[in-house]
Enzyme design. Structure first.
Site, PDB file in Angstrom:
ATOM      1  N   GLY A 247     -10.172   5.190  -6.496  1.00 12.38           N
ATOM      2  CA  GLY A 247     -10.354   6.538  -7.025  1.00 12.38           C
ATOM      3  C   GLY A 247      -9.833   7.508  -5.976  1.00 12.38           C
TER       4      GLY A 247
ATOM      5  CG  ASN B 154      -1.519   1.320   1.540  1.00 13.82           C
ATOM      6  OD1 ASN B 154      -2.471   1.758   0.902  1.00 13.82           O
ATOM      7  ND2 ASN B 154      -0.949   2.019   2.533  1.00 13.82           N
ATOM      8  CB  ALA B 155       4.272   2.110   1.140  1.00 14.20           C
TER       9      ALA B 155
ATOM     10  CE1 TYR C 143       0.528   7.690  -6.640  1.00 12.21           C
ATOM     11  CE2 TYR C 143      -1.208   7.924  -8.272  1.00 12.21           C
ATOM     12  CZ  TYR C 143      -0.804   7.567  -6.999  1.00 12.21           C
ATOM     13  OH  TYR C 143      -1.731   7.090  -6.100  1.00 12.21           O
TER      14      TYR C 143
HETATM   15  P1  NDP Z   1      -0.769   8.647   2.648  1.00 16.01           P
HETATM   16  O1  NDP Z   1       0.165   9.673   2.106  1.00 16.01           O
HETATM   17  O2  NDP Z   1      -1.865   9.083   3.574  1.00 16.01           O
HETATM   18  O3  NDP Z   1       0.066   7.500   3.375  1.00 16.01           O
HETATM   19  C1  NDP Z   1       1.144   6.911   2.698  1.00 16.01           C
HETATM   20  C2  NDP Z   1       1.752   5.835   3.553  1.00 16.01           C
HETATM   21  O4  NDP Z   1       2.876   5.280   2.845  1.00 16.01           O
HETATM   22  C3  NDP Z   1       2.288   6.364   4.861  1.00 16.01           C
HETATM   23  O5  NDP Z   1       2.058   5.433   5.891  1.00 16.01           O
HETATM   24  C4  NDP Z   1       3.782   6.510   4.593  1.00 16.01           C
HETATM   25  O6  NDP Z   1       4.591   6.376   5.740  1.00 16.01           O
HETATM   26  C5  NDP Z   1       4.020   5.304   3.685  1.00 16.01           C
HETATM   27  N1  NDP Z   1       5.245   5.466   2.919  1.00 16.01           N
HETATM   28  C6  NDP Z   1       5.564   6.434   2.030  1.00 16.01           C
HETATM   29  N2  NDP Z   1       6.814   6.227   1.549  1.00 16.01           N
HETATM   30  C7  NDP Z   1       7.284   5.110   2.159  1.00 16.01           C
HETATM   31  C8  NDP Z   1       8.503   4.386   2.103  1.00 16.01           C
HETATM   32  N3  NDP Z   1       9.505   4.761   1.291  1.00 16.01           N
HETATM   33  N4  NDP Z   1       8.647   3.288   2.867  1.00 16.01           N
HETATM   34  C9  NDP Z   1       7.634   2.885   3.688  1.00 16.01           C
HETATM   35  N5  NDP Z   1       6.463   3.534   3.803  1.00 16.01           N
HETATM   36  C10 NDP Z   1       6.286   4.627   3.039  1.00 16.01           C
HETATM   37  O7  NDP Z   1      -1.361   7.897   1.376  1.00 16.01           O
HETATM   38  P2  NDP Z   1      -2.806   7.285   1.103  1.00 16.01           P
HETATM   39  O8  NDP Z   1      -3.292   6.570   2.297  1.00 16.01           O
HETATM   40  O9  NDP Z   1      -3.635   8.328   0.489  1.00 16.01           O
HETATM   41  O10 NDP Z   1      -2.460   6.240  -0.059  1.00 16.01           O
HETATM   42  C11 NDP Z   1      -2.198   4.868   0.186  1.00 16.01           C
HETATM   43  C12 NDP Z   1      -2.014   4.162  -1.143  1.00 16.01           C
HETATM   44  O11 NDP Z   1      -3.175   4.315  -1.936  1.00 16.01           O
HETATM   45  C13 NDP Z   1      -0.853   4.725  -1.974  1.00 16.01           C
HETATM   46  O12 NDP Z   1      -0.224   3.691  -2.650  1.00 16.01           O
HETATM   47  C14 NDP Z   1      -1.551   5.648  -2.937  1.00 16.01           C
HETATM   48  O13 NDP Z   1      -0.797   5.839  -4.096  1.00 16.01           O
HETATM   49  C15 NDP Z   1      -2.826   4.873  -3.193  1.00 16.01           C
HETATM   50  N6  NDP Z   1      -3.915   5.683  -3.694  1.00 16.01           N
HETATM   51  C16 NDP Z   1      -4.414   6.711  -2.938  1.00 16.01           C
HETATM   52  C17 NDP Z   1      -5.449   7.460  -3.418  1.00 16.01           C
HETATM   53  C18 NDP Z   1      -6.046   8.554  -2.644  1.00 16.01           C
HETATM   54  O14 NDP Z   1      -6.932   9.199  -3.184  1.00 16.01           O
HETATM   55  N7  NDP Z   1      -5.659   8.807  -1.410  1.00 16.01           N
HETATM   56  C19 NDP Z   1      -6.029   7.196  -4.743  1.00 16.01           C
HETATM   57  C20 NDP Z   1      -5.448   6.079  -5.430  1.00 16.01           C
HETATM   58  C21 NDP Z   1      -4.419   5.373  -4.911  1.00 16.01           C
HETATM   59  P3  NDP Z   1       4.809   7.635   6.751  1.00 16.01           P
HETATM   60  O15 NDP Z   1       3.531   7.727   7.540  1.00 16.01           O
HETATM   61  O16 NDP Z   1       5.953   7.238   7.579  1.00 16.01           O
HETATM   62  O17 NDP Z   1       5.041   8.831   5.898  1.00 16.01           O
END
Ligand code: NDP
Length: 240
Positions: free
Chosen positions: A178, A82-83, A147
């Site tokens: 989405g 998910n990250a 992305y």
């Molecule tokens: P957030 O930015 O809220 O959270 C991202 C998470 O990923 C955090 O826990 C962050 O850790 C972790 N992370 C980022 N970089 C790294 C790394 N190098 N190593 C380990 N952990 C990492 O994102 P969302 O919850 O919005 O998104 C979650 C997933 O869903 C992503 O893959 C995103 O692309 C995808 N997505 C999201 C959408 C949206 O509308 N929100 C739409 C479509 C897809 P930390 O807390 O330490 O920063």
């Protein structure tokens, strides 16, 4: 005892909701994070779920951390990749670093963790891998060549690995959310967000819980006939 699940980026946003939902359904969960130490501390305090800090784009760190989680909780049978991060700019303004960070954090991470777990899953004859893609990997998005390429790559990765895992009861699926109301989306300027919501037929942003529900469906023990699929959860915004 419940199966062990790893959720990358599992302490905030969508990942946090997935971690909590898994725990509520009896799974033993390890949540990964990287930069936001305070959010992870608070997450563990509030949920009781252990958080492990490492960079998912780094293979060696993934290896050490998978070993540690296996020692602490047991073999990981559920992997939720998910990250993810964004580093948006139009191509003519995008640096190589912005490209590389997004590709490695969002896509190479899926290789790293699946590679490190696949042998154990094959030996056990059970595995569930869910990769979080994106509507923008399906449809493309202005200002996101990095992305969109990474997320589109996730969908191809999913289909190829699904074929390899099928005979060993390892399913590999993707979810393409989405726009979901998390910090990632709150970073989008309000005027742009308004235009996005206007294009979502159900008339609202997604909630993290909408995505967590999809994960639960795909990882069930009896979901073994569902593999190589992409579940779009986007309020009808893009029908693929
Ligand atoms: P957030 O930015 O809220 O959270 C991202 C998470 O990923 C955090 O826990 C962050 O850790 C972790 N992370 C980022 N970089 C790294 C790394 N190098 N190593 C380990 N952990 C990492 O994102 P969302 O919850 O919005 O998104 C979650 C997933 O869903 C992503 O893959 C995103 O692309 C995808 N997505 C999201 C959408 C949206 O509308 N929100 C739409 C479509 C897809 P930390 O807390 O330490 O920063």
């Amino acid at each position: 005892m419940g199966r062990v699940a790893l959720v990358t980026g599992g302490t905030r946003g969508i990942g946090r909701c997935i971690s909590e939902t898994l725990k509520a359904n009896g799974y033993r969960v390890a949540a990964n994070y990287f930069g936001n130490v305070e959010a992870a501390r608070q997450f563990t305090e509030e949920t009781g779920i252990p958080a492990y800090r490492w960079d998912v784009s780094n293979y060696a760190e993934c290896e050490t951390s998978v070993q540690k989680i296996t020692q602490d909780l047991g073999p990981i049978e559920i992997l939720v990749n998910n990250a993810g991060i964004t580093r948006d700019a139009t191509l003519h303004r995008m640096s190589y670093q912005m490209w590389e960070e997004v590709i490695h954090t969002n896509l190479t991470s899926c290789f790293n963790l699946a590679r490190l777990m696949i042998e154990s899953m094959r030996e056990r004859g059970f595995g569930r891998i869910v990769n979080i893609g994106s509507i923008n990997g399906q449809a493309g998005q202005y200002g996101q060549v990095n992305y969109a390429a990474a997320k589109s790559g996730i969908h191809g990765f999913t289909k190829a690995l699904a074929q390899e895992g099928a005979a060993k009861n390892i399913t590999v699926n993707a979810i393409a959310p989405g726009y979901v109301d998390t910090e990632m989306v709150r970073a989008v300027p309000p005027a742009v967000l308004e235009k996005i919501i206007a294009k979502i037929p159900v008339g609202r942003l997604g909630r993290a819980d909408d995505i967590a529900r999809g994960v639960m469906f795909l990882i069930a023990d009896n979901a073994d006939f569902i593999t190589g699929s992409t579940m779009s959860i986007n309020g009808g915004q893009h029908m693929y």
